[in-house]
Design a protein around this motif. Structure first.
Motif, mmCIF file in Angstrom:
data_model
loop_
_atom_site.group_PDB
_atom_site.id
_atom_site.type_symbol
_atom_site.label_atom_id
_atom_site.label_comp_id
_atom_site.label_asym_id
_atom_site.label_seq_id
_atom_site.Cartn_x
_atom_site.Cartn_y
_atom_site.Cartn_z
ATOM 1 N N PHE A 132 48.157 -35.357 18.091
ATOM 2 C CA PHE A 132 47.926 -34.273 17.134
ATOM 3 C C PHE A 132 47.148 -34.781 15.924
ATOM 4 N N GLU A 133 47.535 -35.948 15.400
ATOM 5 C CA GLU A 133 46.827 -36.512 14.256
ATOM 6 C C GLU A 133 45.383 -36.844 14.619
ATOM 7 N N ALA A 134 45.164 -37.383 15.797
ATOM 8 C CA ALA A 134 43.801 -37.675 16.255
ATOM 9 C C ALA A 134 43.000 -36.382 16.360
ATOM 10 N N TRP A 135 43.632 -35.319 16.858
ATOM 11 C CA TRP A 135 42.945 -34.034 16.983
ATOM 12 C C TRP A 135 42.552 -33.489 15.615
ATOM 13 N N LEU A 136 43.447 -33.614 14.631
ATOM 14 C CA LEU A 136 43.130 -33.138 13.282
ATOM 15 C C LEU A 136 41.961 -33.908 12.674
ATOM 16 N N ILE A 137 41.923 -35.203 12.896
ATOM 17 C CA ILE A 137 40.815 -36.007 12.379
ATOM 18 C C ILE A 137 39.513 -35.607 13.065
ATOM 19 N N ILE A 142 37.966 -43.454 14.071
ATOM 20 C CA ILE A 142 39.367 -43.586 13.669
ATOM 21 C C ILE A 142 40.268 -42.784 14.609
ATOM 22 N N ALA A 143 39.860 -41.570 14.930
ATOM 23 C CA ALA A 143 40.659 -40.729 15.829
ATOM 24 C C ALA A 143 40.799 -41.385 17.200
ATOM 25 N N GLU A 144 39.757 -42.004 17.679
ATOM 26 C CA GLU A 144 39.818 -42.680 18.981
ATOM 27 C C GLU A 144 40.803 -43.848 18.927
ATOM 28 N N ARG A 145 40.778 -44.616 17.840
ATOM 29 C CA ARG A 145 41.712 -45.742 17.719
ATOM 30 C C ARG A 145 43.152 -45.256 17.616
ATOM 31 N N ILE A 146 43.394 -44.181 16.881
ATOM 32 C CA ILE A 146 44.753 -43.638 16.769
ATOM 33 C C ILE A 146 45.237 -43.166 18.136
ATOM 34 N N TYR A 196 45.478 -48.144 18.911
ATOM 35 C CA TYR A 196 44.743 -49.302 18.356
ATOM 36 C C TYR A 196 44.570 -50.431 19.362
ATOM 37 N N ARG A 197 44.187 -50.072 20.560
ATOM 38 C CA ARG A 197 43.940 -51.105 21.587
ATOM 39 C C ARG A 197 42.497 -51.501 21.574
#
Length: 59
Positions: free
Chosen positions: A9-14, A50-54, A58-59
């Protein structure tokens, strides 16, 4: 499972914020300077990264 949903959800918001910023670059607004417009486009790319890393823990 709760962390997975929150992370996605956080990645989607970003990504949503990045889309809003990126969309402004298509038709330049008369009230935004060219410098600020270019910076917003760059911010959109950074937010997508950033959204991709979240999303991938963070791999």
């Amino acid at each position: 499972m709760k962390r997975f949903i929150r992370r996605k959800f956080e990645a989607w918001l970003i990504l949503l914020a990045a889309k809003i910023l990126e969309g402004r670059n298509v038709h330049r607004s008369p009230v935004v300077s060219r410098h600020d417009n270019n910076r917003m486009y760059g911010m959109a790319e950074e937010l997508e990264d950033i959204a991709e890393r979240i999303s991938s823990k963070y791999r």
